[in-house]
Design an enzyme around this catalytic site. Structure first.
Site, PDB file in Angstrom:
ATOM      1  N   PHE A  27      32.996  37.667  46.616  1.00  0.00           N
ATOM      2  CA  PHE A  27      31.990  37.382  47.686  1.00  0.00           C
ATOM      3  C   PHE A  27      30.793  37.665  47.867  1.00  0.00           C
ATOM      4  O   PHE A  27      29.824  37.334  48.486  1.00  0.00           O
ATOM      5  CB  PHE A  27      32.569  38.170  49.063  1.00  0.00           C
ATOM      6  CG  PHE A  27      33.506  37.799  49.251  1.00  0.00           C
ATOM      7  CD1 PHE A  27      34.205  36.710  49.841  1.00  0.00           C
ATOM      8  CD2 PHE A  27      34.913  38.751  49.294  1.00  0.00           C
ATOM      9  CE1 PHE A  27      35.808  36.529  50.050  1.00  0.00           C
ATOM     10  CE2 PHE A  27      36.498  38.886  49.459  1.00  0.00           C
ATOM     11  CZ  PHE A  27      36.677  37.688  49.934  1.00  0.00           C
ATOM     12  N   ASP A 136      42.253  48.192  48.599  1.00  0.00           N
ATOM     13  CA  ASP A 136      42.015  47.941  47.186  1.00  0.00           C
ATOM     14  C   ASP A 136      41.590  48.978  46.179  1.00  0.00           C
ATOM     15  O   ASP A 136      40.832  49.018  45.195  1.00  0.00           O
ATOM     16  CB  ASP A 136      40.887  46.838  47.011  1.00  0.00           C
ATOM     17  CG  ASP A 136      40.856  45.919  45.961  1.00  0.00           C
ATOM     18  OD1 ASP A 136      41.852  46.200  45.243  1.00  0.00           O
ATOM     19  OD2 ASP A 136      39.818  45.350  45.439  1.00  0.00           O
TER      20      ASP A 136
END
Length: 495
Positions: A27, A136
């Site tokens: 991103f 994550d």
């Protein structure tokens, strides 16, 4: 993704100059940079304003709330520059994935693995106590400090997949029936592979896999690329055999994680104590350096350096084998994980978080663990985690993508938060002293009481400000008035 195109030499807000690109994700991109006023080295994370899945706003929100935690990197400022959202933060050193690959046989010594585990658990506890999941957890999302005095501190980074797991009332959000995969396949929990909703236990499963890789240099599924195949192998190895070559504390760690349900709060103290007991049983002390800190003469040859490190690892491995044969007795000794002082800088200024380790009456004698000579795992099973124990603010549903634009025309309350406006790099860090004289539970209570009285100032905003994000400055008085603590560790107490 396409190259965002921040060129070297670009100047942001007349203060931050771009040096070079140092990373790229799904991103956005990360650049190293410099503050042209004081020559401070910084990192600049950017994303295009028209990016479909914007994550930077969420990352800013979480990072700002964690600024009193010693294991989270320093946030400096954020805003909009041309067609990009940006966040300026402290520049860190190598990540743990890079450091591991530099070690002999591609693994850390057991001592370094255990010390890292305690710091990582403490940083995750801080995130969880604010009501967020990281989702994550992996070696490359932990980095050591760049400054020589901070190379023994591990910082948790990248909150782009974070998700709020509690409601405004403090209750755990009901588990969704099915979700998409979240995380990195090698380290994700089995629940993630099964598309189940993730809870706090799943972040800790990732820590567990990371520690095994640190200590042994590899995981059984290291050669697999397909996430479904990796998930199947994780289920096959979901037994104590996975850690049969490691000290018994690792199997106890695994047993505790397997006992947790979605809504359960892990016993962070128990897990830290397991690692702490194993560490002290190796005969290691607070002053024992991490593997990458081992000093070698500048004129020594590479082979001489390798020999020194190899001898150290062989010695610790022999100690480990002896412990596996004879078993370990629980030890009440504790080792402090943090250095005696931790620099916290803001806008070119610095102060010290004084973590005194010489108080004989200090209840926090471990690597962040409580002084419990015979720790037992405690599982809290309830949908309500008490408003005082979990985060304070009312949050709109966060799907993990960070959602929404930084444009203040957005209807989401999160997007109107004045605390997310560009503060020009001034006053974004609170200058506070951390006390090490309260135990973990007291810190939890104090932190939570502060949170409940803080009127949700960190995340909610009053929604009345319609100015662009880079046009609003936080007043010194506004920042000075907030004393919310980020986590429940003794190192984050506010005097």
């Amino acid at each position: 993704m396409q190259n965002i195109g921040f060129a070297a030499g670009s100047l942001i807000k007349g203060r931050w100059t771009v040096v070079k690109k140092i990373g790229q994700g799904a991103f956005g991109e990360i650049f190293s940079g410099k503050n042209i006023i004081n020559n401070e080295q910084i990192a600049i994370k950017v994303e295009k304003v028209d990016t479909k899945k914007q994550v930077l706003r969420l990352e800013v929100a979480v990072l700002k709330k964690l600024q009193l935690c010693p294991y989270v990197c320093r946030f400096i400022t954020c805003g909009r520059h041309n067609d990009y959202n940006y966040m300026v933060m402290e520049l860190l050193g190598e990540n743990l994935s890079e450091l591991r690959r530099k070690q002999l046989d591609g693994k850390f010594s057991l001592g370094s693995t255990l010390k890292l585990g305690v710091q990582m658990i403490q940083s995750l506890q801080a995130v969880h106590d604010l009501g967020y999941l990281h989702r994550d957890v992996k070696p490359s999302n932990f980095a050591i400090g760049l400054n020589p005095s901070k190379r023994n501190i591990t910082y948790l980074i990248d909150f782009g997949l974070a998700r709020r797991f509690v409601l405004a009332s403090g209750e755990v959000r009901p588990a969704r029936e099915s979700t998409g995969f979240r995380g990195t396949a090698r380290y994700a929990s089995i629940n993630s592979h099964l598309s189940k909703d993730l809870g706090r236990r799943d972040d800790l499963w990732s820590i567990f896999y990371v520690l095994i890789e640190f200590a042994e240099g590899q995981l059984p599924w290291r050669k697999l690329k397909d996430k479904d195949q990796i998930g199947e192998m994780k289920q096959k190895y979901n037994t104590p055999d996975l850690v049969k070559d490691l000290p018994p504390q690792f199997s106890q760690f695994m047993k505790h994680l397997k006992s947790l349900n979605y809504e359960d709060r892990p016993n962070y103290v128990f897990l830290q104590t397991l690692l702490n007991d194993c560490y002290t049983s190796l005969g290691l002390s607070e002053s024992t350096p991490f593997d990458w800190e081992v000093q070698t003469n500048s004129g020594a040859s590479s082979s001489s350096s390798n020999t020194t490190q190899q001898q150290q690892q062989q010695q610790q491995q022999q100690q480990q084998r002896n412990l596996n044969q004879s078993g370990l007795n629980n030890s009440s000794a504790r080792l402090m994980a943090s250095p005696s002082t931790i620099d916290v800088e803001a806008s070119g200024k610095s102060t010290q978080l004084n973590n005194s380790n010489n108080n004989n009456n200090n209840n926090n004698k471990g690597l962040g663990a409580e002084n419990d000579s015979s720790p037992q795992p405690q599982i809290i099973r309830r949908n309500s985690e008490s408003n005082s124990q979990i985060a304070n603010s009312s949050e709109s549903d966060n799907k993990g993508s960070g959602g929404g634009s930084w444009n203040q025309k957005s209807s989401s309350p999160r997007h109107k938060d004045k605390n997310l406006q560009d503060d020009g790099g001034e006053g974004s860090q609170k200058h506070l002293k951390a006390s090490n004289n309260n135990n973990i539970n007291n810190n939890n209570n104090n932190y939570n009481n502060n949170n409940n009285n803080n009127n949700n100032s960190h995340m909610n905003g009053n929604g009345s400000n319609s100015q662009p994000i880079d046009k609003i400055e936080l007043s010194h008085q506004q920042q000075k008035s907030s004393t919310t603590k980020c986590c429940s560790t003794s190192k984050c107490s506010v005097m």
